[in-house]
Design a protein around this motif. Structure first.
Motif: not given
Length: 406
Positions: A149-150, A156-157, A176-179, A246-249
């Motif tokens: 996502d962006v 976020t990846f 691993r997940r990153y922002v 991660g950042l989401t909505d």
């Protein structure tokens, strides 16, 4: 009716129709310019008095501080008769600058490649474009970057590393997940995004969610659920990582989704994906929210409302396609002009008329579309983001050494 009376009536009707024709005006095509992301492409739409132009490319763009930033990948590595090395780096480039910023790279693959070359100095390298590579090499060191996502400046990846070295150390499989901030590559912590007051609440909720999930799996395994029983064996390997999120909505409101890394019995990388946690919108979210789709209650239409126009997208019966249309603002003749039929689902809409693109930014955007279209045969396909109405992104992969757009 007498012929004379009939002719008089006909003349009167004709005069009224003529007057009506003169009074009816065709609505003007709204002046608009925007980037619309859907399916695996971004569409650049321009409309006005000279008509409508639509261009598409497999490109990922985001809006940051009123400007556009392109996100792309480069790959590197080497193939040998019995060894395979492949790595991917993540980059950003603020248009119209020619300079790129390295956002993320793992040095493991290239380090192991250098060590393998020292140990096998006479082994010939294989060109994967000209020769067949072995299907099951004994040494495989590869990593993958999966864009999820962006949201404005924040990307976020997930990163997955797999290292199986013949005669070498223990196998490595880790994800691993990153922002990260696309402006600098800085890795974000929860407090960086949400502030010091909101972060403790969110982290406590994430830990509680993990405890509830593992407890449910354990109870299901004890009750005889075979899949749960198999999962119980791996639960001890999962460790909560406060930075693996991660950042989401959710319905245009921000949320964080944590990924808890672990390993299977054979060492393979596993992950527990916790449900998204709604968070208090930070100050920077308002600019992001404007780009996100607003769905109708029955999910029959998604729209973006702007001051001078409105963009709508209606899904096909099977949900695989969207009919994109443009109309004037509320309070005007709501005639709709078809724009394009695109692959679903809809993702974001970035307005380009406020602030308007200057000539340098317009040229840079056009070059970026040109490059992405030219690289359509060299792609790394990102998997479907884990959020509502998101889309699997397709990013150009530029091989190391390939020139970047000026």
């Amino acid at each position: 009716m007498a012929p004379a009376a009939w002719l008089a009536a006909a003349a009167l009707v004709g005069a009224l129709v003529a007057c009506a024709d003169r009074e009816v005006s065709t609505p003007a095509l709204p002046a608009a310019e925007f980037l619309f992301a859907a399916g695996d492409s971004t569409y650049w739409v321009r409309s006005g008095g000279d008509g409508m132009r639509v261009r598409s490319a497999p490109i990922l763009l985001t809006q940051v501080d009123g400007g556009l930033v392109e996100i792309f990948l480069t790959d590197d590595g080497a193939e040998y008769p019995d060894a395979s090395f492949a790595t991917v780096r993540l980059w950003s480039r603020a248009l119209p600058s020619p300079d790129s910023t390295l956002l993320f790279a793992d040095s493991t693959v290239l380090r192991e490649l250098a060590a393998w070359r020292r140990a096998h100095p006479r082994e010939p390298e294989v060109d994967p474009l000209d020769e067949e590579t072995p299907e099951d090499p004994r040494t495989v060191v590869q990593d993958e970057i999966e864009i999820l996502d962006v949201h404005g400046p924040y990307l976020t990846f997930e990163h997955l590393l797999n290292a199986d070295i013949d005669g070498g150390p223990e196998h490595t499989h880790f994800g691993r997940r990153y922002v990260i901030d696309v402006r600098s590559g800085a890795r974000m912590q929860v407090a960086d995004l949400l502030g010091a007051q909101e972060a403790p609440r969110v982290l406590a909720a994430a830990r509680a969610s993990l405890a509830q999930l593992t407890d449910s799996i354990t109870k299901a395994g004890a009750a005889g659920d075979e899949r749960a029983a198999a999962a119980v064996e791996t639960l001890a390997s999962f460790r909560f990582d406060s930075a693996s999120f991660g950042l989401t909505d959710l319905a245009r409101a921000p949320a964080l989704a944590f990924m808890v890394p672990g390993n299977g019995a054979d060492g393979e990388a596993l992950a527990l994906h916790l449900p998204p946690i709604a968070v208090a919108p930070p100050a920077w979210w308002a600019a992001v929210q404007a780009t996100l789709p607003e769905w109708s209650a029955d999910s029959s239409r998604v729209r973006w409302i702007r001051e001078r126009y409105e963009v709508a997208a209606r899904p096909s019966a099977d949900g695989d396609a969207l009919a994109l249309s443009l109309s004037g603002p509320a309070g005007t003749d709501r005639r709709e002009w078809p724009v394009a039929t695109v692959a679903a689902p809809a993702y974001q809409l970035i307005s380009l008329e406020s602030p308007p693109l200057d000539s340098a930014a317009r040229r840079a955007l056009s070059r970026a579309f040109d490059v992405s279209t030219a690289l359509d045969g060299l792609m790394q396909r990102a998997s479907a983001p884990r959020r509502s109405h998101a889309f699997p992104r397709v990013l150009p992969v530029r091989r190391t050494g390939d020139p970047l757009p000026e």
